[in-house]
Design an enzyme around this catalytic site. Structure first.
Site, PDB file in Angstrom:
ATOM      1  N   HIS A 229      48.099  34.582  34.450  1.00  0.00           N
ATOM      2  CA  HIS A 229      48.405  34.526  32.919  1.00  0.00           C
ATOM      3  C   HIS A 229      48.975  33.720  32.224  1.00  0.00           C
ATOM      4  O   HIS A 229      49.965  32.786  33.450  1.00  0.00           O
ATOM      5  CB  HIS A 229      48.055  35.863  32.336  1.00  0.00           C
ATOM      6  CG  HIS A 229      47.181  36.544  33.146  1.00  0.00           C
ATOM      7  ND1 HIS A 229      46.284  37.066  32.549  1.00  0.00           N
ATOM      8  CD2 HIS A 229      47.216  37.655  33.732  1.00  0.00           C
ATOM      9  CE1 HIS A 229      45.215  38.330  32.891  1.00  0.00           C
ATOM     10  NE2 HIS A 229      46.154  38.168  34.091  1.00  0.00           N
TER      11      HIS A 229
ATOM     12  N   GLU B 290      52.550  41.959  31.892  1.00  0.00           N
ATOM     13  CA  GLU B 290      52.108  41.573  32.576  1.00  0.00           C
ATOM     14  C   GLU B 290      52.718  39.974  33.115  1.00  0.00           C
ATOM     15  O   GLU B 290      52.825  39.628  34.552  1.00  0.00           O
ATOM     16  CB  GLU B 290      50.423  41.719  33.141  1.00  0.00           C
ATOM     17  CG  GLU B 290      50.284  40.937  34.416  1.00  0.00           C
ATOM     18  CD  GLU B 290      48.271  40.749  34.414  1.00  0.00           C
ATOM     19  OE1 GLU B 290      48.364  40.567  35.193  1.00  0.00           O
ATOM     20  OE2 GLU B 290      47.562  41.413  33.690  1.00  0.00           O
TER      21      GLU B 290
ATOM     22  N   HIS C 203      49.309  39.057  40.185  1.00  0.00           N
ATOM     23  CA  HIS C 203      48.857  40.128  39.305  1.00  0.00           C
ATOM     24  C   HIS C 203      49.878  40.922  39.200  1.00  0.00           C
ATOM     25  O   HIS C 203      50.216  41.977  39.881  1.00  0.00           O
ATOM     26  CB  HIS C 203      48.075  40.367  38.712  1.00  0.00           C
ATOM     27  CG  HIS C 203      46.893  39.014  38.326  1.00  0.00           C
ATOM     28  ND1 HIS C 203      46.659  38.414  37.146  1.00  0.00           N
ATOM     29  CD2 HIS C 203      46.714  37.998  39.851  1.00  0.00           C
ATOM     30  CE1 HIS C 203      46.001  37.327  37.381  1.00  0.00           C
ATOM     31  NE2 HIS C 203      45.929  37.086  38.837  1.00  0.00           N
TER      32      HIS C 203
ATOM     33  N   GLU D  29      47.485  42.191  42.778  1.00  0.00           N
ATOM     34  CA  GLU D  29      48.169  43.690  42.177  1.00  0.00           C
ATOM     35  C   GLU D  29      48.742  44.679  42.389  1.00  0.00           C
ATOM     36  O   GLU D  29      48.415  45.125  43.095  1.00  0.00           O
ATOM     37  CB  GLU D  29      46.708  44.013  41.638  1.00  0.00           C
ATOM     38  CG  GLU D  29      45.090  43.499  40.771  1.00  0.00           C
ATOM     39  CD  GLU D  29      45.341  42.944  39.662  1.00  0.00           C
ATOM     40  OE1 GLU D  29      46.591  43.275  39.031  1.00  0.00           O
ATOM     41  OE2 GLU D  29      44.388  42.201  39.289  1.00  0.00           O
TER      42      GLU D  29
END
Length: 280
Positions: A72, A109, A166, A245
């Protein structure tokens, strides 16, 4: 006339010469790189720089290129049109990017991924690797890059592997832990990398487990591994690639680890260890 060198000065000269000679022999650093006529502080700094150059040239990951993808971008939510436009994703199209998630306390995040990525970059560089980042800032006035660019980020550079960082945002009660995502076999997109990506996923999982990070309890199989064919970051890569993740940001315990400098350092240390073991 006979000159007498004070004992203390002679001892200092011999000590400096001995240290420099030993380091030069053991680390292949030329004594010529160290200016013995300079002051002690300058000599120490020069010797330190010489050792740093040698470590990078001879580190265990020397000659390797690793792509680090901090998921992101902090400002994605400010550019809805840009991040929602459709881009190639490996035989289909999907939105350029998303805003990412956050902890219940508002820690984004994007910032978590950025901070872990910077620590990981430093560790990999100290091991001798060349590191390429998919983004170079974490700012509200920036967006992207899109997932197709992230997916292809290491292709022209001949990267040895890519790690996409992430944090998850699962709202299920008690959902916690990390999981590693690797590509499925999708001809022609990932057929050449899905086996090596699985090995990278196994090495990454082992390193995170060794660091004491709990395995996700909400992913099918319960082994911390997930295989997906819908992610452009994986589908468009020509090198072994995983998406990690590192925890569920909606879980209080995971969030505590992710928002602490110590926790982020542990994540980076584990990811570097996994990359090193995979490449060796």
């Amino acid at each position: 006339m006979t000159w007498k060198i004070p004992t203390a000065l002679l001892a200092l000269v011999l000590l400096v010469a001995g240290v420099v000679g030993e380091v030069a022999w053991s680390q292949h650093v030329s004594v010529a790189d160290v200016d013995l006529s300079a002051g002690p502080t300058h000599r120490t700094a020069t010797l330190s720089r010489s050792l740093d150059r040698t470590a990078l040239a001879e580190g265990p990951l020397a000659g390797r290129t690793i792509v680090v993808d901090p998921g992101h971008q902090l400002g994605n939510h400010n550019y809805p049109r840009k991040i929602n436009r459709q881009v190639p994703a490996g035989g289909f199209r999907k939105p350029c990017n998303t805003t990412g998630t956050s902890t219940d306390g508002g820690y984004p995040e994007a910032t978590f991924a950025w901070q872990v990525a910077k620590r990981l970059r430093t560790r990999l560089q100290h091991l001798g690797a060349t590191v390429r980042m998919t983004r170079h800032s974490n700012r509200q006035d920036r967006w992207g890059p899109c997932v197709d660019r992230r997916g292809r980020a290491g292709n022209k550079a001949g990267a040895d592997l890519k790690i996409s960082i992430h944090g998850d945002g699962n709202y299920a009660a008690g959902a916690h832990g990390f999981h590693v995502i690797a590509p499925t076999d999708r001809r022609p997109w990932t057929h050449d990398i899905y086996r090596s990506s699985r090995r990278l996923a196994l090495a990454t999982r082992a390193a995170l487990r060794h660091a004491g990070v709990p395995v996700a309890n909400y992913i099918a199989g319960g082994d911390g591994l997930d295989f997906r064919g819908d992610l452009a970051t994986l589908n468009l890569a020509d090198e072994p690639t995983v998406m990690v993740e590192l925890g569920n940001m909606r879980n209080r315990r995971d969030a505590g680890r992710m928002t602490s400098a110590r926790g982020r350092a542990a994540y980076a240390r584990a990811l570097a260890s996994g990359a090193r073991h995979f490449l060796h």
